[in-house]
Write a protein that holds these residues in place. Sequence first.
Motif, PDB file in Angstrom:
ATOM      1  N   VAL A  35       0.831  -1.205   0.000  1.00 22.98           N
ATOM      2  CA  VAL A  35       0.000   0.000   0.000  1.00 22.98           C
ATOM      3  C   VAL A  35       0.865   1.254   0.000  1.00 22.98           C
ATOM      4  N   ARG A  36       1.970   1.200   0.741  1.00 22.15           N
ATOM      5  CA  ARG A  36       2.855   2.372   0.779  1.00 22.15           C
ATOM      6  C   ARG A  36       3.415   2.672  -0.613  1.00 22.15           C
ATOM      7  N   ARG A  37       3.848   1.642  -1.334  1.00 23.95           N
ATOM      8  CA  ARG A  37       4.388   1.861  -2.679  1.00 23.95           C
ATOM      9  C   ARG A  37       3.300   2.413  -3.608  1.00 23.95           C
ATOM     10  N   ILE A  38       2.097   1.898  -3.465  1.00 30.13           N
ATOM     11  CA  ILE A  38       0.992   2.386  -4.294  1.00 30.13           C
ATOM     12  C   ILE A  38       0.697   3.850  -3.972  1.00 30.13           C
ATOM     13  N   LEU A  39       0.683   4.184  -2.675  1.00 27.57           N
ATOM     14  CA  LEU A  39       0.417   5.563  -2.279  1.00 27.57           C
ATOM     15  C   LEU A  39       1.478   6.514  -2.813  1.00 27.57           C
ATOM     16  N   MET A  40       2.740   6.117  -2.747  1.00 30.10           N
ATOM     17  CA  MET A  40       3.808   6.973  -3.252  1.00 30.10           C
ATOM     18  C   MET A  40       3.663   7.203  -4.765  1.00 30.10           C
ATOM     19  N   THR A  41       3.212   6.157  -5.454  1.00 33.86           N
ATOM     20  CA  THR A  41       2.976   6.290  -6.896  1.00 33.86           C
ATOM     21  C   THR A  41       1.813   7.245  -7.158  1.00 33.86           C
ATOM     22  N   LEU A  42       0.742   7.104  -6.392  1.00 33.56           N
ATOM     23  CA  LEU A  42      -0.429   7.966  -6.568  1.00 33.56           C
ATOM     24  C   LEU A  42      -0.119   9.410  -6.186  1.00 33.56           C
ATOM     25  N   VAL A  43       0.754   9.602  -5.195  1.00 33.20           N
ATOM     26  CA  VAL A  43       1.167  10.954  -4.819  1.00 33.20           C
ATOM     27  C   VAL A  43       1.931  11.601  -5.966  1.00 33.20           C
ATOM     28  N   ARG A  44       2.873  10.860  -6.554  1.00 34.08           N
ATOM     29  CA  ARG A  44       3.654  11.392  -7.678  1.00 34.08           C
ATOM     30  C   ARG A  44       2.777  11.697  -8.879  1.00 34.08           C
ATOM     31  N   SER A  45       1.704  10.906  -9.042  1.00 31.90           N
ATOM     32  CA  SER A  45       0.798  11.110 -10.173  1.00 31.90           C
ATOM     33  C   SER A  45      -0.227  12.197  -9.904  1.00 31.90           C
ATOM     34  N   GLY A  46      -0.287  12.686  -8.670  1.00 35.55           N
ATOM     35  CA  GLY A  46      -1.204  13.771  -8.347  1.00 35.55           C
ATOM     36  C   GLY A  46      -2.597  13.332  -7.933  1.00 35.55           C
ATOM     37  N   PHE A  47      -2.798  12.020  -7.727  1.00 39.02           N
ATOM     38  CA  PHE A  47      -4.129  11.531  -7.350  1.00 39.02           C
ATOM     39  C   PHE A  47      -4.326  11.478  -5.835  1.00 39.02           C
ATOM     40  N   VAL A  48      -3.228  11.512  -5.083  1.00 40.61           N
ATOM     41  CA  VAL A  48      -3.282  11.431  -3.629  1.00 40.61           C
ATOM     42  C   VAL A  48      -2.350  12.478  -3.043  1.00 40.61           C
ATOM     43  N   VAL A  49      -2.747  13.023  -1.893  1.00 34.78           N
ATOM     44  CA  VAL A  49      -1.888  13.941  -1.147  1.00 34.78           C
ATOM     45  C   VAL A  49      -1.783  13.409   0.269  1.00 34.78           C
ATOM     46  N   GLY A  50      -0.595  13.551   0.875  1.00 30.61           N
ATOM     47  CA  GLY A  50      -0.429  13.043   2.225  1.00 30.61           C
ATOM     48  C   GLY A  50       0.801  13.613   2.898  1.00 30.61           C
ATOM     49  N   ASP A  51       0.852  13.407   4.221  1.00 31.55           N
ATOM     50  CA  ASP A  51       1.976  13.929   5.012  1.00 31.55           C
ATOM     51  C   ASP A  51       2.738  12.802   5.685  1.00 31.55           C
TER      52      ASP A  51
END
Length: 264
Positions: free
Chosen positions: A56-72
């Motif tokens: 899930v962490r790898r997926i989240l990092m990918t989605l963050v880079r793609s602009g679909f997710v934001v997180g801290d």
Amino acid sequence: MPRLKRTEEEEKAREGSEFIETLDRGLRVIQSFGIDRRPMTLSDLSKSANLPRATVRRILMTLVRSGFVVGDERLFSLTPRVLLLASAYLTSNQISTVMQPLMDEVAGKAKEVCSLAILDGEEVVFIARSSPARVFSTGLDIGYRLPAFCTSVGRVLLGRLANDELTRTVDGMKLAAQTQSTLVDKSAVIATIIADRTKGYSLVDQEAEEGFRSISVPIRRYDGAVIAAANIGAHVDRITTGEMIDRFLPLLKEMSLAAQPLLV
């Protein structure tokens, strides 16, 4: 030498080789955000998507880079960019394009909300809606889901199944009461759906939501196949079930007839 036809086993193997597991997992994570209406932690998403935290962490990092997710690093949430996915569906969906102006007209005449839904597994998904300016409503927004068995649109859509298939489908469902009025006896639900099919419409009174009733009709393709259901819903304080049949049903049937030759 002529090419031999693939065996069933070979065809299944071929289909399996075309399945992209990483993409499937990424979509599962995106869908998990809709379960709780708040930012989610890595642990929340891992549990919801039934995936390892590291995955899930790898997926989240990918989605963050793609602009679909934001997180801290602790809390994550979707960005408006995700709406591009929904927009792509809505703009490419012929049903919504054809039905929207017709629904706008019906909502104006009925002075109530008119919605359009399709069947997705055991749930209905609302894909279009029209609301007169004076009516404030919440809940049935585009993308909203409800159990099919206890909603008027769901019963219309389940009614397109042959009796044997309908029985198997309902028998395989877990019928959880949504209100005190929800019909959860499977035999009774099946009988109600068959009766609604015969009548050509479904009226559900406070089974899906307290204080809310709705009436629905099937939306048919040019060849008669049921591809969606349209409804008009209202609070019980505003209209009786008899008035729904007298006032709203003719509007819905007229809209359905007008749409059929346009849907291919």
